[in-house]
Design a protein around this motif. Structure first.
Motif: not given
Length: 263
Positions: A1-16
């Motif tokens: 399952i893959q998602k490409t964002f519309t911007s780039t990010y130097a820091e991300l928080y993911a929860a799953v």
């Protein structure tokens, strides 16, 4: 399952929430951050119940491993993953099941690049399940850090709302909600209008539990145009007397596409 964002990010928080199918065999990968299709940083569950961070894919360069037995096969574990992307001062932190204490914390790492623009959820053993996926960047005044131990609930329309200005595929504007309340949209069931400003609102069932807080409401639709030229929609949410619309037009193509707005 893959998602490409519309911007780039130097820091991300993911929860799953992730439930391996059976034992932790096959070394399931929970989440991988990507850039331009290249894998930057992966979090993997190991056979002994530990979790590891890898630069690259789930069999890339090992950055660190937690203590054993922090996750269990065959049951859901809720992961929160923070990554600061850098070749020299990257950070990886993983929290489990709502705890604010990290099960894995790494600093001063090469996390594969300066920024990410996508995420990949994958697994290596059969019958594994993902649920309740959320991702935050650090911008704005809300949803800019740890998501917490959150759940995502899906609700479908169950009655017409205050406006029924669209025409349904049944030729009228009555019970329009029944034409758009399928989890898997059918081509023969829809509402439509060629009049700018026409709006349908729908009621939904009440939330089935009592949350500590609601972080956001995501309105989704499956939509297309059947006319030449540029055609667009906006998604709405009404709270009390306030009817709010998405900030910009969402341009449509001739194939049905999922669109969404976060309120």
């Amino acid at each position: 399952i893959q998602k490409t964002f519309t911007s780039t990010y130097a820091e991300l928080y993911a929860a799953v929430a992730f439930k391996p199918g059976g034992a932790l065999s096959g070394l399931p990968c929970v989440v991988t951050f990507t850039s331009g299709g290249s894998q930057l940083l992966s979090i993997r569950a190991n056979a002994d119940g530990s979790i590891s961070a890898f630069r690259g894919g789930p069999f890339g360069t090992l950055l660190g491993t937690s203590a054993p037995a922090v996750v269990v096969g065959g049951v859901y574990t809720h992961y929160q993953v923070r990554v600061v992307f850098s070749a020299t001062v990257g950070v990886v932190e993983v929290r489990l099941n709502g705890s604010t204490t990290a099960a894995l914390s790494l600093t001063g790492q090469n996390t594969g690049g300066a920024s990410a623009n996508g995420v990949l959820l994958t697994q290596a053993n059969a019958n594994s399940l993902f649920d309740d996926f959320v991702i935050n960047d650090t911008a704005g005044s809300i949803a800019n850090g740890w998501p917490g131990d959150v759940r995502v609930d899906t609700y479908l329309p169950n009655a017409d709302g205050d406006l029924s200005e669209m025409t349904g595929s049944d030729g009228n504007s009555t019970s329009n909600y029944a034409l758009v309340n399928a989890a898997a949209p059918a081509a023969a069931s829809y509402t439509e209008s060629a009049t700018v400003g026409h709006e349908d609102l729908y009621h939904f069932t009440d939330v089935v539990h009592t949350p500590t807080a609601i972080l956001g409401v995501v309105v989704t639709a499956a939509a297309l145009k059947d006319d030449a030229g540029t055609r667009a929609i906006r998604l709405h949410a009404k709270s009390g007397a306030t009817d709010a619309a998405s900030a910009a037009d969402i341009n449509l193509g001739t194939s049905r596409t999922r669109v969404a707005t976060v309120f």
